[in-house]
Every structure is written in C-alpha cells, then in structure tokens.
Design an enzyme around this catalytic site. Structure first.
Site, PDB file in Angstrom:
ATOM      1  N   ASP A  43      38.052  40.393  40.192  1.00  0.00           N
ATOM      2  CA  ASP A  43      39.316  39.651  40.195  1.00  0.00           C
ATOM      3  C   ASP A  43      39.631  39.170  38.780  1.00  0.00           C
ATOM      4  O   ASP A  43      38.846  38.430  38.177  1.00  0.00           O
ATOM      5  CB  ASP A  43      39.193  38.437  41.124  1.00  0.00           C
ATOM      6  CG  ASP A  43      40.502  37.646  41.215  1.00  0.00           C
ATOM      7  OD1 ASP A  43      41.292  37.936  42.122  1.00  0.00           O
ATOM      8  OD2 ASP A  43      40.726  36.752  40.365  1.00  0.00           O
ATOM      9  N   TYR A  48      44.420  35.344  32.219  1.00  0.00           N
ATOM     10  CA  TYR A  48      43.018  35.101  31.819  1.00  0.00           C
ATOM     11  C   TYR A  48      42.720  35.711  30.443  1.00  0.00           C
ATOM     12  O   TYR A  48      41.691  35.431  29.845  1.00  0.00           O
ATOM     13  CB  TYR A  48      42.019  35.671  32.846  1.00  0.00           C
ATOM     14  CG  TYR A  48      42.131  35.124  34.249  1.00  0.00           C
ATOM     15  CD1 TYR A  48      42.933  34.030  34.541  1.00  0.00           C
ATOM     16  CD2 TYR A  48      41.419  35.710  35.299  1.00  0.00           C
ATOM     17  CE1 TYR A  48      43.041  33.550  35.845  1.00  0.00           C
ATOM     18  CE2 TYR A  48      41.523  35.229  36.595  1.00  0.00           C
ATOM     19  CZ  TYR A  48      42.340  34.158  36.859  1.00  0.00           C
ATOM     20  OH  TYR A  48      42.435  33.694  38.155  1.00  0.00           O
ATOM     21  N   LYS A  73      46.934  39.906  38.440  1.00  0.00           N
ATOM     22  CA  LYS A  73      48.025  39.043  38.919  1.00  0.00           C
ATOM     23  C   LYS A  73      49.180  39.012  37.917  1.00  0.00           C
ATOM     24  O   LYS A  73      48.958  39.073  36.704  1.00  0.00           O
ATOM     25  CB  LYS A  73      47.507  37.616  39.138  1.00  0.00           C
ATOM     26  CG  LYS A  73      46.209  37.574  39.933  1.00  0.00           C
ATOM     27  CD  LYS A  73      45.699  36.200  40.230  1.00  0.00           C
ATOM     28  CE  LYS A  73      44.288  36.258  40.792  1.00  0.00           C
ATOM     29  NZ  LYS A  73      43.215  36.162  39.791  1.00  0.00           N
TER      30      LYS A  73
HETATM   31  N1  LIG Z   1      44.732  32.578  41.940  1.00  0.00           N
HETATM   32  C1  LIG Z   1      44.457  31.505  41.228  1.00  0.00           C
HETATM   33  O1  LIG Z   1      45.334  30.699  40.883  1.00  0.00           O
HETATM   34  C2  LIG Z   1      43.038  31.242  40.828  1.00  0.00           C
HETATM   35  C3  LIG Z   1      42.676  29.976  40.359  1.00  0.00           C
HETATM   36  C4  LIG Z   1      41.351  29.749  39.992  1.00  0.00           C
HETATM   37  C5  LIG Z   1      40.429  30.794  40.116  1.00  0.00           C
HETATM   38  N2  LIG Z   1      40.801  32.027  40.552  1.00  0.00           N
HETATM   39  C6  LIG Z   1      39.826  33.144  40.697  1.00  0.00           C
HETATM   40  O2  LIG Z   1      38.714  32.666  41.452  1.00  0.00           O
HETATM   41  C7  LIG Z   1      37.516  32.861  40.698  1.00  0.00           C
HETATM   42  C8  LIG Z   1      36.487  31.793  41.028  1.00  0.00           C
HETATM   43  O3  LIG Z   1      36.979  30.498  40.699  1.00  0.00           O
HETATM   44  P1  LIG Z   1      36.497  29.643  39.419  1.00  0.00           P
HETATM   45  O4  LIG Z   1      36.051  30.568  38.374  1.00  0.00           O
HETATM   46  O5  LIG Z   1      37.583  28.689  39.104  1.00  0.00           O
HETATM   47  O6  LIG Z   1      35.308  28.760  39.946  1.00  0.00           O
HETATM   48  P2  LIG Z   1      34.001  28.925  40.891  1.00  0.00           P
HETATM   49  O7  LIG Z   1      33.685  30.346  41.155  1.00  0.00           O
HETATM   50  O8  LIG Z   1      34.207  27.998  42.030  1.00  0.00           O
HETATM   51  O9  LIG Z   1      32.891  28.265  39.974  1.00  0.00           O
HETATM   52  C9  LIG Z   1      32.495  28.818  38.763  1.00  0.00           C
HETATM   53  C10 LIG Z   1      31.506  27.837  38.124  1.00  0.00           C
HETATM   54  O10 LIG Z   1      30.333  27.734  38.948  1.00  0.00           O
HETATM   55  C11 LIG Z   1      29.194  28.078  38.165  1.00  0.00           C
HETATM   56  N3  LIG Z   1      28.286  28.848  39.031  1.00  0.00           N
HETATM   57  C12 LIG Z   1      28.474  30.118  39.455  1.00  0.00           C
HETATM   58  N4  LIG Z   1      27.442  30.513  40.235  1.00  0.00           N
HETATM   59  C13 LIG Z   1      26.584  29.467  40.284  1.00  0.00           C
HETATM   60  C14 LIG Z   1      25.317  29.290  40.908  1.00  0.00           C
HETATM   61  N5  LIG Z   1      24.753  30.253  41.628  1.00  0.00           N
HETATM   62  N6  LIG Z   1      24.701  28.089  40.751  1.00  0.00           N
HETATM   63  C15 LIG Z   1      25.278  27.096  40.033  1.00  0.00           C
HETATM   64  N7  LIG Z   1      26.468  27.221  39.411  1.00  0.00           N
HETATM   65  C16 LIG Z   1      27.119  28.399  39.526  1.00  0.00           C
HETATM   66  C17 LIG Z   1      29.700  28.889  36.992  1.00  0.00           C
HETATM   67  O11 LIG Z   1      28.868  28.707  35.865  1.00  0.00           O
HETATM   68  P3  LIG Z   1      28.442  29.891  34.829  1.00  0.00           P
HETATM   69  O12 LIG Z   1      29.620  30.823  34.704  1.00  0.00           O
HETATM   70  O13 LIG Z   1      28.178  29.135  33.569  1.00  0.00           O
HETATM   71  O14 LIG Z   1      27.247  30.563  35.399  1.00  0.00           O
HETATM   72  C18 LIG Z   1      31.065  28.244  36.749  1.00  0.00           C
HETATM   73  O15 LIG Z   1      30.936  27.074  35.990  1.00  0.00           O
HETATM   74  C19 LIG Z   1      38.034  32.811  39.258  1.00  0.00           C
HETATM   75  O16 LIG Z   1      37.067  33.254  38.343  1.00  0.00           O
HETATM   76  C20 LIG Z   1      39.272  33.632  39.355  1.00  0.00           C
HETATM   77  O17 LIG Z   1      38.960  35.007  39.370  1.00  0.00           O
HETATM   78  C21 LIG Z   1      42.096  32.254  40.926  1.00  0.00           C
END
Ligand SMILES: NC(=O)c1ccc[n+]([C@@H]2O[C@H](COP(=O)([O-])OP(=O)(O)OC[C@H]3O[C@@H](n4cnc5c(N)ncnc54)[C@H](OP(=O)(O)O)[C@@H]3O)[C@@H](O)[C@H]2O)c1
Length: 269
Positions: A43, A48, A73
C-alpha cells in the site's frame, strides 16, 4: 495467504504492507524485506513520495509484478477528471507499472464526482483492477453514489480496537464494500492496552499479532507498516492461529470512538 473477494471478483490479500512515512530512499529495501517475508500486497500513495522506492523494491524482489497486489491513491490536489487521469499515469510511471491493482480517492474532500468518472474509465479500460475510496464516512459514500456508475469496491479507513467503526462497518457490509484498515497498530500505541497484553499471553502471540489477527477475523483487510525487518516478519506471522468469538467480542468492546489520525469531516486541507 488469506484472500478477500471484492465485489467484482478480484481477490486481495487480507494482509498488506503499509509504507506511509517510509522515506523514498529506504522504501525499496523495506518493500523487498516485506516481499521476502511473504507479503504480496503493498500500500502506497502519491503523497507518501515513495512510489519510486516501492516500484524499485518490487522490481528488485524478482517476484513477478502480477503476483503483487499494488495499491496507490489519488491525492486531494489531483481531484478532477483530467487531473486524476494524469495523476494515475504519473503514479504508474513512478511505480514502473502499466496497471494498478487498487486505486483509491485518498480523502473525500474536496469530493469531486469527476474524479470518480476518471476512475471508472480507467477501470473499464483495464488499467485498474479495483477502484475504491479512503476516509469516506457513510455520507461521503452516499454523495459519491449519486453520480457513480460503479460502486467503490473498498473503503480504506482508520480501524483499531479504539475505533471499531461499527455503524460504518455494518453499512459497508450491507453495500458489499470491503473495509480496509489503516494505522491498525495505532502507530505503535496499541501495546499499552491491557486486554491485548492478556490475550498476547493466552495465544502465545505478540500484541501486534493479536491486533492484526483481530482485523482479519473481523473481515477487515489490514496493512501494518514497519521499517524493521524483525517486525515486518512478526506482523506477517499470523496464519497459525485465530481468535475465539468471545475474544473478538472482548476486543470490539475496547472501542472508545478514539482516532489516532484525522477525522475525514475535519481534515485540514
Ligand atoms: N488512507 C489513509 O489516509 C491512510 C492513513 C494512514 C495510513 N495509511 C496506510 O496504512 C498503513 C499503516 O498505518 P501507519 O503506518 O500509519 O501505522 P501503523 O501500521 O498502525 O503503525 C506503524 C508503527 O508501528 C510500529 N510497528 C510496526 N510493527 C510493530 C511491531 N511488530 N511491534 C512494535 N511496533 C511496531 C512501526 O515502527 P517501525 O516502522 O519503526 O518498525 C511504526 O512506528 C500506512 O503505512 C499506509 O500505507 C493510510
């Protein structure tokens, strides 16, 4: 792998790799790590600024493009018929591909029905395998449907144990629209929730794995992000267990309607 069948028959892997906030120069490595760990769904988004890294990572993984489900997106500034068409081509160029598996309207505001017209045309031309929206409340969805010919196949929204989105989830289910969750780990804050720690001990899985499994067991496609190779593997190691109905319901009860990210009605443009 567990797949979900979308309303048009296309199958999407229920776990994908999120790439928000991964700098472009680190993205190829992270994407390659994810593909090596078994992910077949990535994704990204134009905003980004890492689509070039995603495209490079997929190419260098030596896994065939057709085996990867790739989402990007259309950003808010690119809403409108011609702008959306142009944005699509630019994303394809950066991603080194001539088709996208899933193209999403990133945010509903400013909602422009001409954007969706461009999506529908690209879909009908076979340039996109599935079209969808992101951050749409029910009222945004209903507005879009006033002029849409094709119903979105996915709505990607925030979905966590603290924001279970029950009314929206039920609405999407009745519409046959798949729900996909962003920030499933509450950007790391998920670890503090006591019940999840208890379930972690009960199942012998980490808190993060419990939450990823809760997404899948509630029918929601999930896209955790990490740049850490051990975590990338950990987050994908969720196929050897599933949660009991009682435990799923206990997690559902953690809902506080609390957001980690922006509310689509108040997003600052
Ligand atoms: N459509 C939208 O508007 C929208 C908005 C936000 C996000 N997204 C999508 O959703 C994806 C996921 O959301 P997100 O990136 O905001 O946050 P997330 O996946 O909820 O959290 C990512 C965070 O959690 C940490 N993490 C990951 N695996 C872990 C584990 N096993 N143990 C402990 N910590 C862990 C990562 O650290 P490290 O990377 O340092 O390991 C990072 O700081 C995005 O990357 C994006 O592709 C879409």
């Amino acid at each position: 792998m567990i797949y979900k069948k979308l309303s048009n028959g296309v199958e999407i892997p229920m776990i994908g790799f999120g790439t928000f906030k991964i700098p472009n120069d680190q993205t190829a490595k992270a994407v390659k790590n994810a593909i090596n760990a078994g992910y077949r769904h990535i994704d990204t988004a134009a905003i980004y600024r890492n689509e070039i890294g995603v495209g490079k990572g997929i190419k260098e993984s030596h896994v065939a493009r057709e085996e990867i489900f790739l989402t990007t997106k259309c950003w808010n500034d690119d809403q409108g018929y011609q702008k959306a068409l142009d944005a699509f081509e630019q994303s394809c160029q950066r991603l080194q591909t001539n088709y996208i598996d899933l193209f999403l309207i990133h945010w509903p505001k400013p909602l422009n029905s001409e954007t969706w017209k461009a999506f529908e045309e690209l879909y009908q031309q076979g340039r996109i395998r599935a079209i969808g929206v992101s951050n749409f409340h029910q009222h945004h969805f209903e507005d879009l449907m006033k002029t849409a010919k094709i119903k979105p196949m996915i709505n990607q929204v925030e979905y966590t144990p603290r924001l279970t989105q029950k009314p929206l989830k039920t609405f999407l289910e009745t519409q046959g629209v798949a729900m996909e969750s962003w920030s499933p780990l509450m950007r790391g804050k998920i670890a503090d929730i006591e019940l999840l720690q208890t379930l972690s001990k009960k199942y012998g899985k980490t808190v993060v794995q419990i939450v990823i499994r809760w997404n899948i067991d509630t029918g929601v496609i999930v896209i955790p992000k990490s740049v850490t190779s051990e975590r990338i593997k950990e987050n994908f190691d969720i196929f050897d267990f599933s949660l009991s109905l009682d435990d799923i319901e206990a997690i559902n009860q953690l809902n506080k309607n609390a957001r980690t990210g922006s509310d689509p009605d108040n997003f600052d443009f």
